[in-house]
Motif scaffolding. Structure first.
Motif, short mmCIF file in Angstrom:
data_model
loop_
_atom_site.label_atom_id
_atom_site.label_comp_id
_atom_site.label_asym_id
_atom_site.label_seq_id
_atom_site.Cartn_x
_atom_site.Cartn_y
_atom_site.Cartn_z
N PHE A 105 0.83 -1.21 0.00
CA PHE A 105 0.00 0.00 0.00
C PHE A 105 0.86 1.26 0.00
O PHE A 105 0.71 2.15 0.81
CB PHE A 105 -0.93 0.01 1.22
CG PHE A 105 -2.06 -0.97 1.08
CD1 PHE A 105 -1.92 -2.26 1.53
CD2 PHE A 105 -3.24 -0.60 0.49
CE1 PHE A 105 -2.93 -3.17 1.40
CE2 PHE A 105 -4.26 -1.51 0.36
CZ PHE A 105 -4.11 -2.80 0.81
N ILE A 108 -1.38 4.85 -0.58
CA ILE A 108 -2.57 4.57 0.21
C ILE A 108 -3.80 5.32 -0.30
O ILE A 108 -4.93 4.87 -0.16
CB ILE A 108 -2.31 4.93 1.70
CG1 ILE A 108 -3.49 4.50 2.58
CG2 ILE A 108 -2.06 6.43 1.87
CD1 ILE A 108 -3.70 3.04 2.60
N LYS A 111 -5.90 3.36 -2.68
CA LYS A 111 -6.55 2.19 -2.11
C LYS A 111 -7.45 2.54 -0.93
O LYS A 111 -7.86 1.67 -0.18
CB LYS A 111 -5.49 1.19 -1.65
CG LYS A 111 -4.63 0.62 -2.75
CD LYS A 111 -5.44 -0.26 -3.68
CE LYS A 111 -4.56 -0.89 -4.73
NZ LYS A 111 -5.31 -1.78 -5.63
N CYS A 115 -9.55 -0.09 1.41
CA CYS A 115 -9.20 -0.29 2.82
C CYS A 115 -10.42 -0.12 3.71
O CYS A 115 -10.70 -0.94 4.59
CB CYS A 115 -8.11 0.71 3.24
SG CYS A 115 -6.46 0.30 2.65
N GLY A 431 -8.21 4.84 6.96
CA GLY A 431 -7.65 3.91 5.99
C GLY A 431 -6.17 3.67 6.23
O GLY A 431 -5.69 2.53 6.12
N ALA A 435 -4.42 0.16 7.18
CA ALA A 435 -3.33 -0.41 6.37
C ALA A 435 -2.12 -0.72 7.23
O ALA A 435 -1.47 -1.76 7.08
CB ALA A 435 -2.96 0.57 5.25
N LEU A 438 -2.86 -3.74 9.34
CA LEU A 438 -3.33 -4.93 8.65
C LEU A 438 -2.45 -6.16 8.87
O LEU A 438 -2.98 -7.27 9.07
CB LEU A 438 -3.46 -4.63 7.15
CG LEU A 438 -4.33 -5.61 6.36
CD1 LEU A 438 -5.73 -5.69 6.97
CD2 LEU A 438 -4.43 -5.19 4.90
N LEU A 876 -7.71 -7.86 -0.46
CA LEU A 876 -7.18 -6.51 -0.40
C LEU A 876 -5.68 -6.50 -0.68
O LEU A 876 -5.15 -5.62 -1.37
CB LEU A 876 -7.47 -5.91 0.97
CG LEU A 876 -7.05 -4.45 1.20
CD1 LEU A 876 -7.82 -3.53 0.26
CD2 LEU A 876 -7.30 -4.05 2.64
#
Length: 908
Positions: A105, A108, A111, A115, A431, A435, A438, A876
């Protein structure tokens, strides 16, 4: 180095009723303490706990509050280096060399929607109970403009008035989609005194496609969450019974709780919506209107503390600009809980900023006072304007600077003004946090999956082919049960005969001795059946006067004649002299009826005397039609005689089913011998019993119809049998009545014997002898009454035999064959084995017991949930995720213009 200790409760939590003790009122209602070694905490050490306390009652009902379970606490210890500012990103597992954020990512912004959509899906799956997910938590004091801010973030006209909308947490998720929709559901993490295995309950409330409905639906949803003891569906507007029959205002006043820790969740999708998911908490307050509600201060405060203490939560703390910032209780709470570094401040009600010195607010925006890790935003959301008007209003205040009340000194902070900029910032920040977290989230999801799979492996092993094992046992039971029922029907003789004998035994019994007879002996035909088929009863009476014209001394001295009123037994006298006094003989005892009919033996005794029969005949004779017996006399006596049949009939079918159940239960036990410790055996036994009970009820209903037919009217076309039974009864009654009259007159009597056992020659001699004795006795005054009694008893015998056969036929020809035919398929259906994919059912039935089966199913459900969560994360990671209506515009990052200073502030 110091340790940050967070005490967490297990997943299940409890809400208990208010205690009566006043002492509870001063207790902290919900406590979550984060303590740092070597540093004092003005909140005091405590564990996450909830107490329900209340003394007296204010106008509104008591609130719903969580309470501590006696279960062990789960302790989570995280090492924090002293002096270092904690990072918002969760630590990655040790076995991961690279940052997921750096590899997958890097951009970011592109995405962002993926996310947030993935984060929203994980939240909906409920994995946040086991894995901490990044979340936005909106907190603030009461009247801090939090409701207006929430409406702006959700881009929806949500309720703003105080009361219902601020009395429980709201979880709101908004995301971009081509069509607008809003789904509301209730999530109950807390319940009133639940059973030990109570799971978290989520209930869909209503889905809408019209924005105008949302405010009413949301109000009713929160009223539902405040009435834990009632089903939520009753509060759905437009369909629920409570919502239809009570105004919203009255329902809000009469809730069972004032506050609840349970959650009302909204999932809002539509065009031009940001990708956000946040919790809105009730506003913190200090002084309730009613002193008895002082305990609510701690309820709301500690509920807010619990959410602020989530280490992955980004805190949105609202403070109104028409009040002193130092008065904010909520901001002080975030500081004491050491959550300032992950807090973003929102200064609300900018349009109400008082004239004068604004240095306090300017120093806050510069980061010189009341510092937060994520800086501050300013909003202005006056009431009375719709969403579109509010957007234009904030543009006027902050963009064009055309609102005179907004000072120029705040113009340098324009990039941090307005709800639209705040939403973009929060969406991007959430988000990014997701990320960054994650890898750790994925690692914990995998760990949770491993634990679930290990628990499943420790449960009792199932056979390799559970379907074959169960089907083999059920087929064996089906074959054996058919053979057993065939055998049952072949030998179904004793109970039907006993039922028939019971009906004949409880026939109407008439007293054939009248007070005009001498001596006056109350004799019924109850005791005559041994000899003549007529039952008689004799009761000693006072001595009668002598009648020389009829009885001579020599005749009175005979041992077979009546002496001093000695009662008659079995048609003749057996005097027993005791101390020179003739004692009455004991009446012969009749054999008791077998079970289950023993209790009915006394039915029929004392049905009528001959004089009562005469009185009924006279009462029902029509005027002007003398010397004619009314049909009503026969009909009414027959109906009354048949009336008691229902109880023996019920006993008959009940005993039949009891015997059949014993046979089938033994057969099932033998067929499922190898599965008796499995759940399938217990369920099968239960269903077999229920199946037989259903057929018992059906059969009983059918037999009661037959019974009602017999009661409805006197009816037979079997004239030959009826005439034979009536004549037999008349002969038996006449002979017995004749013998009684002879005894009463003092003439010698003789044993009568059974009429059915006499030869034709002896019957002729008996009739000739009676004709000769009638010359001495004279005609019987109850001759017509005897005709009526003979008719009634003859018909009763015919009807009883007919009914006994019909009942037995119904059971043998319909009930048992239906059970034999239907039982195998019924059992498979009730066990859930007739669906196309029943492998899960087979596995559940093969569990050792019910608790094991429930545990297995719960673990499988958890496994499926975390499998989906892992699959969503992997989609993802690979870039395969595509949320609804994803386009280039939806994935573009917000402009970073004007935010560089904020980034520096966040990293300071």
């Amino acid at each position: 180095m110091s340790q940050l200790k967070i005490f967490k409760r297990p997943e299940r939590r409890v809400v208990k009723p208010d205690p009566d003790s006043r002492a509870y009122a001063s207790e902290t209602c919900l406590q979550l303490v984060v303590s740092d070694s070597g540093q004092s905490d003005d909140e005091g050490p405590a564990s996450f706990d909830v107490f329900s306390a209340r003394h007296g009652r204010s106008d509104a009902p008591a609130p719903s509050e969580p309470i501590t379970e006696p279960d062990p606490l789960l302790r989570e210890v995280r090492v924090r280096h002293a002096g270092a500012q904690p990072s918002t990103a969760a630590a990655s597992p040790a076995n991961m060399d690279q940052s997921f954020f750096q590899t997958s990512f890097q951009d970011i912004g592109k995405k962002l929607k993926e996310c947030n959509d993935t984060l929203g899906e994980l939240q909906q799956l409920g994995v946040s109970h086991d894995v901490q997910l990044p979340e936005l938590v909106l907190v603030g004091d009461q009247s801090a403009g939090k409701s207006s801010l929430m409406s702006g973030l959700a881009n929806l006209d949500l309720p703003r008035s105080e009361g219902t909308c601020t009395r429980c947490p709201l979880h709101i998720r908004v995301s971009r989609n081509s069509d607008w929709s809003c789904r509301v559901w209730l999530r109950k993490d807390y319940v009133y005194q639940p059973p030990s295995d109570r799971q978290i309950n989520e209930t869909d409330f209503k889905t809408m496609h019209d924005k105008s409905e949302i405010e009413e639906v949301l109000r009713w949803a929160q009223i539902a969450i405040l009435n834990d003891e009632k089903h939520p569906r009753t509060f759905v507007p437009g369909s629920g019974s409570t919502a239809l029959n009570m105004s919203l205002a009255k329902a809000a006043e009469e809730t069972a709780a004032k506050f609840s820790p349970n959650i009302v969740a909204l999932e809002i999708k539509g065009p031009d919506l940001p990708d956000l998911s946040f919790y809105d908490m009730p506003g913190i307050f200090e002084n309730p209107a009613d002193a008895r509600d002082d305990y609510l201060v701690n309820v709301v405060r500690n509920l807010t503390k619990a959410y602020i203490s989530h280490h992955s939560a980004i805190i949105i703390c609202s403070m109104p600009m028409n009040s002193d910032a130092e008065n904010s209780s909520t901001f002080g709470l975030t500081r004491r809980l050491q959550a300032s570094f992950r807090t973003i401040g929102v200064l609300t009600k900018a349009d109400l900023l008082p004239d004068g010195n604004h240095e306090q607010w300017l120093s806050i925006m510069r980061g010189d006072a009341h510092r937060t890790g994520l800086g501050y935003f300013i909003t202005s959301r006056p009431q009375g304007k719709d969403l579109e008007e509010l957007k234009k209003w904030e543009e006027r205040v902050f963009e064009t600077n055309s609102f005179e009340g907004w000072p120029e000194t705040f113009h340098p902070f324009t990039a941090r003004c307005g709800v639209e900029r705040l939403k973009a910032f929060l969406s991007e920040r959430l988000g990014e946090e997701f990320a960054k977290s994650l890898p750790n989230i994925k690692h914990k999801v995998k760990l949770r999956l491993d634990r679930i799979n290990k628990q499943l492996s420790n449960l009792p092993e199932l056979p390799e082919n559970v379907e074959l094992e169960i089907q083999t046992g059920l087929m064996a039971f089906a074959d054996s049960s058919r053979a057993k029922m065939d055998e049952f029907m072949r030998h179904f003789n004793v109970l039907p005969r006993n039922f028939r004998d019971c009906l004949l035994e409880i026939k109407p019994k008439f007293t054939l001795k009248d007070r005009s007879d001498i001596p006056v002996l109350e004799i019924s035909d109850d005791d005559s059946d041994t000899m003549s088929g007529v039952t008689t009863q004799a009761t000693p009476t006072p001595k009668r006067p002598a009648y020389p014209a009829l009885v001579t001394p020599s005749k009175r001295a005979r041992t077979n004649g009546p002496t001093n009123g000695t009662p008659v037994s079995n048609g003749h006298i057996k005097p027993e002299d005791v101390n020179g006094v003739t004692a009455p003989p004991r009446p012969a005892r009749r054999a008791a009826l077998p079970e289950p009919f023993t209790e009915f033996r006394g039915i029929g005794r004392g049905f009528r005397t001959l004089r009562q029969v005469r009185e009924e005949m006279q009462a029902k004779t029509k005027a002007g039609m003398p010397d004619r017996i009314s049909d009503d006399v026969y009909v009414d006596l027959v109906k009354e005689a048949v009336q008691p049949w229902n109880r023996p009939t019920e006993a008959f079918i009940k005993q039949t089913m009891k015997d059949l159940h014993a046979e089938l239960d033994a057969t099932l036990s033998q067929a499922l011998e190898n599965l008796k410790k499995r759940f399938v055996y217990k369920e099968a036994r239960k269903h077999v019993q229920k199946f037989l009970e259903e057929h018992r009820q059906q059969t009983e209903l059918a037999l009661m119809r037959l019974y009602n037919d017999e009661k409805e009217r006197l009816l037979t076309f079997n004239e030959e049998a009826f005439k034979r039974y009536k004549d037999d009864e008349h002969m038996i009654l006449t002979r017995f009545r004749h013998n009684m009259r002879m005894e009463a007159a003092g003439f010698p009597t003789r044993p009568l014997g059974q009429w059915s056992e006499l030869t034709e020659e002896k019957r002729a001699q008996d009739a000739k002898r009676r004709e000769a004795e009638l010359v001495k006795l004279g005609p019987d005054q109850f001759e017509r009454e005897l005709e009526v009694v003979s008719y009634v008893r003859g018909y009763y015998r015919l009807a009883a035999l007919r009914f006994a056969d019909a009942v037995s036929q119904r059971i043998l020809c319909r009930t048992i064959p239906a059970i034999r035919r239907q039982l195998p398929s019924y059992l498979e259906d009730k066990l859930g084995l007739q669906v196309s994919d029943a492998i899960g059912t087979y596995e559940r039935l093969m569990a050792e017991d019910e608790s094991t089966a429930c545990k297995r199913e719960a673990l499988k459900s958890e496994r499926d949930k975390f499998d989906k969560a892992l699959a969503s994360i992997e989609l993802l990671e690979t870039g395969a995720w595509r949320g609804p209506d994803t386009d280039d515009q939806s994935t573009q990052p917000m402009s970073s213009a004007g935010l560089d200073a904020d980034v520096d502030m966040a990293e300071a």
